[in-house]
Design a protein around this motif. Structure first.
Motif, mmCIF file in Angstrom:
data_model
loop_
_atom_site.group_PDB
_atom_site.id
_atom_site.type_symbol
_atom_site.label_atom_id
_atom_site.label_comp_id
_atom_site.label_asym_id
_atom_site.label_seq_id
_atom_site.Cartn_x
_atom_site.Cartn_y
_atom_site.Cartn_z
ATOM 1 N N LEU A 186 0.862 -1.190 0.000
ATOM 2 C CA LEU A 186 0.000 0.000 0.000
ATOM 3 C C LEU A 186 0.895 1.236 0.000
ATOM 4 C CD1 LEU A 186 -2.414 -1.383 2.714
ATOM 5 C CD2 LEU A 186 -2.888 -1.239 0.255
ATOM 6 N N PRO A 187 0.486 2.326 -0.664
ATOM 7 C CA PRO A 187 1.440 3.408 -0.963
ATOM 8 C C PRO A 187 1.823 4.315 0.196
ATOM 9 C CG PRO A 187 -0.728 3.957 -1.821
ATOM 10 C CD PRO A 187 -0.825 2.543 -1.307
ATOM 11 N N SER A 188 0.898 4.597 1.097
ATOM 12 C CA SER A 188 1.119 5.637 2.105
ATOM 13 C C SER A 188 -0.005 5.559 3.126
ATOM 14 C CB SER A 188 1.125 7.020 1.443
ATOM 15 O OG SER A 188 -0.084 7.238 0.725
ATOM 16 N N VAL A 189 0.128 6.343 4.193
ATOM 17 C CA VAL A 189 -0.882 6.331 5.252
ATOM 18 C C VAL A 189 -1.114 7.751 5.759
ATOM 19 C CG1 VAL A 189 -1.477 5.505 7.558
ATOM 20 C CG2 VAL A 189 -0.219 4.013 6.005
ATOM 21 N N VAL A 190 -2.381 8.140 5.802
ATOM 22 C CA VAL A 190 -2.786 9.371 6.484
ATOM 23 C C VAL A 190 -3.940 9.019 7.404
ATOM 24 C CG1 VAL A 190 -3.780 11.671 6.251
ATOM 25 C CG2 VAL A 190 -2.070 10.882 4.592
ATOM 26 N N CYS A 191 -3.737 9.214 8.688
ATOM 27 C CA CYS A 191 -4.748 8.889 9.690
ATOM 28 C C CYS A 191 -4.945 10.107 10.589
ATOM 29 C CB CYS A 191 -4.299 7.686 10.519
ATOM 30 S SG CYS A 191 -5.481 7.170 11.783
ATOM 31 N N ALA A 192 -6.191 10.470 10.819
ATOM 32 C CA ALA A 192 -6.456 11.662 11.633
ATOM 33 C C ALA A 192 -7.909 11.675 12.063
ATOM 34 C CB ALA A 192 -6.146 12.936 10.840
ATOM 35 N N ASN A 193 -8.219 12.595 12.959
ATOM 36 C CA ASN A 193 -9.632 12.820 13.249
ATOM 37 C C ASN A 193 -10.289 13.431 12.013
ATOM 38 O OD1 ASN A 193 -9.471 15.716 13.276
ATOM 39 N ND2 ASN A 193 -8.819 15.689 15.405
ATOM 40 N N ARG A 194 -11.608 13.501 12.018
ATOM 41 C CA ARG A 194 -12.336 13.896 10.808
ATOM 42 C C ARG A 194 -12.105 15.357 10.418
ATOM 43 N NH1 ARG A 194 -14.077 9.388 7.980
ATOM 44 N NH2 ARG A 194 -14.509 7.749 9.512
ATOM 45 N N ALA A 195 -11.742 16.189 11.368
ATOM 46 C CA ALA A 195 -11.489 17.598 11.056
ATOM 47 C C ALA A 195 -10.122 17.794 10.415
ATOM 48 C CB ALA A 195 -11.604 18.450 12.319
ATOM 49 N N LEU A 196 -9.120 17.098 10.903
ATOM 50 C CA LEU A 196 -7.750 17.296 10.415
ATOM 51 C C LEU A 196 -7.461 16.528 9.131
ATOM 52 C CD1 LEU A 196 -5.614 17.191 13.693
ATOM 53 C CD2 LEU A 196 -6.499 19.176 12.456
#
Length: 259
Positions: A235-245
């Protein structure tokens, strides 16, 4: 025994083995590509494959430490496993490693456990059943601004001069296990986590469900959600955050072309 009870019991047994093996001394070598592996990684993998395979012989198997068998692609459900996620921390005597186990059906996780034995933290989720840490419900933070946000990632990346728009000051920390990082965001201990480098299905599958059930957003850097039990688990990358950020981060990283 339900799938969740099965993988939870197995994860705890695997975590205990990982701790005892480290106390007894590890044999360490490098895989192709240079990443470290220990005899404990293989022992934990063998334990999980034995326990889970005996209980669910018709389930497919995908694990970092097992040669991939394409037969998994034709199974209805699969175990997607990282026996010790965060081996670098594990072999250095640090606590930031975890046993990660997911049950996947139709490309998506339906049960997941991320167990960090050295921290006595166990994150659990089932599809539609919410997410918990040591039995208590979890949810992400309510932070709405990247400035002063608690971020998990590579501090050097955020100050690189090539960014079109410089990142605001943030409190950036690192944790070796990607699965554990995502769980920290799901539980609100950190606001977001970014990794602009390739990961594997076994790094993400269990934590993906935990994030979804807690209410956090998890995608690649282009905003695409993940599908599991594919022929190529990369898988290429990961972005995890709360829904606002999450959308604020995507707006900063979506221009990047990754291999």
């Amino acid at each position: 025994m339900s799938d969740l009870d099965l993988i939870l019991t197995a994860a705890r047994e695997a975590g205990a083995l990982a701790l005892s093996a480290r106390e007894g001394g590890l044999k360490i070598w490098s895989k192709d590509g240079g990443s470290p592996v220990t005899d404990a990684d293989l022992a934990v993998d063998a334990l999980l494959k034995d326990r889970l395979g005996a209980a669910r012989p018709d389930y497919g198997w995908l694990s970092e430490e097992t040669a991939d068998d394409p037969a998994r692609l034709s199974t209805t459900r699969q175990f997607v496993v990282d026996p010790i996620d965060g081996t670098a921390a594990y072999l250095k005597g640090k606590p930031w490693f975890a046993v990660s186990i997911a049950v996947v059906e139709n490309g998506r996780p339906i049960a997941g456990v991320v167990h960090a034995p050295a921290l006595d933290e166990t994150y659990v989720a089932t599809l539609g059943g919410g997410a918990t840490l040591n039995g208590a419900p979890i949810s992400p933070s309510d932070t709405e601004d990247l400035e002063d946000a608690a971020m998990l990632g590579d501090a050097r990346m955020f100050v690189h001069p090539s960014w079109p728009t410089p990142w605001p000051p943030m409190r950036v920390e690192s944790r070796n296990s990607i699965a554990y990082r995502l769980c920290l965001v799901a539980a609100g201990a950190f606001d977001a986590a970014i990794a602009l480098s390739s990961k594997n299905e076994w790094d993400l599958a269990a934590a993906d469900l935990i994030c979804a059930e807690a209410g956090a957003a998890l995608t690649d850097h282009l905003g695409r959600t993940f599908t599991y039990n594919r022929a190529n688990p990369l898988l290429p990358s990961v972005v995890c955050a709360n829904r606002a950020l999450h959308p604020l981060i995507l707006s900063r990283v979506g221009h990047i072309a990754l291999p």
